[in-house]
Scaffold this active site. Structure first.
Site, short mmCIF file in Angstrom:
data_model
loop_
_atom_site.label_atom_id
_atom_site.label_comp_id
_atom_site.label_asym_id
_atom_site.label_seq_id
_atom_site.Cartn_x
_atom_site.Cartn_y
_atom_site.Cartn_z
N HIS A 1 -20.58 10.88 -56.02
CA HIS A 1 -21.27 9.90 -56.85
C HIS A 1 -21.85 8.80 -55.97
O HIS A 1 -21.52 8.68 -54.79
CB HIS A 1 -20.32 9.30 -57.88
CG HIS A 1 -19.23 8.47 -57.28
ND1 HIS A 1 -17.98 8.95 -56.99
CD2 HIS A 1 -19.20 7.16 -56.90
CE1 HIS A 1 -17.24 8.01 -56.46
NE2 HIS A 1 -17.96 6.90 -56.40
N HIS B 1 -25.26 4.82 -51.15
CA HIS B 1 -24.96 6.08 -50.50
C HIS B 1 -24.08 6.95 -51.38
O HIS B 1 -23.44 6.46 -52.31
CB HIS B 1 -24.28 5.85 -49.15
CG HIS B 1 -22.94 5.20 -49.28
ND1 HIS B 1 -22.79 3.84 -49.44
CD2 HIS B 1 -21.67 5.73 -49.30
CE1 HIS B 1 -21.50 3.55 -49.53
NE2 HIS B 1 -20.80 4.67 -49.46
#
Length: 218
Positions: free
Chosen positions: A69, A157
């Site tokens: 995620h 990220h």
């Protein structure tokens, strides 16, 4: 009232690879974070195996993430009776946020504030502006509940793998080699594509979903 899925998560720290909690677990305190899910394709999983193998050759033993995620909040602590008003506030704040696509392709090494875990992540290269809009909406709810807002200059990220302790220096020694695996992947550079159609909030063992508004064609 709220669509949610319930995950059975154990609290036995021995089952979490020696990871150290960043805050003490207390009954009624729920670790909570807001994120965009990434559903990996087979190509991604093959690349990840190559990255883990290359890191292992340099003495860095990384464990792949169980799920992938992109976070748009810090992990905060919610009291149980805050969960409903918190998620209601999030839903209202995200009402007009639109769907978008972002991509990532540059590897980076991250270490948590306590220096107890090191992560190999893939940094976002497109969709940064839309991600900042989501952060602003989430931050408004965090502020309302007097919780920590997101980082001022975030490096968005997707974390790929992790290990216990601070191995930042060892990772930096092999990061260029790992990046070359990404850049030279089969038919060209691998680009992780994230279809941002819904935001999720994980709090304890509950996951709340917040669909983003489709773009309207004119």
């Amino acid at each position: 009232m709220f669509p949610e899925e319930v995950d059975s998560q154990t609290e036995d720290s021995a089952l979490h690879g020696g990871r150290v909690r960043s805050f003490k677990h207390e009954r009624g305190n729920w670790a909570t974070y807001v994120y965009l899910p990434y559903h990996p394709e087979e190509e991604f999983r093959e690349l990840l195996e190559e990255l883990l193998s290359a890191a292992r050759a340099h003495g860095v033993l990384l464990t792949p993430q169980e799920e992938f995620h992109l976070s748009v909040s810090q992990t905060v602590v919610l009291r149980h009776h805050w969960i409903q008003p918190f998620t209601q506030s999030l839903r209202a704040g995200l009402l007009h946020c639109k769907r978008f696509v972002c991509s990532a392709g540059r590897l980076r090494v991250y270490c948590n504030a306590e220096r107890t875990r090191t992560f190999l992540g893939m940094e976002v290269c497109t969709g940064h502006a839309q991600l900042l809009e989501l952060v602003q909406a989430v931050d408004r709810t965090m502020t309302e509940f007097r919780l920590d807002t997101f980082y001022k200059d975030p490096s968005f990220h997707v974390s790929l793998a992790w290990c216990v302790g601070d191995v930042t220096e060892q990772m930096k020694e092999c990061i260029q080699e790992l990046q070359s695996l990404v850049d030279d992947h089969e038919e060209g550079p691998f680009l992780l594509r994230l279809d941002c159609t819904e935001l999720r909030c994980r709090t304890g063992n509950k996951t709340f979903r917040f669909p983003l508004e489709p773009e309207h064609l004119t």
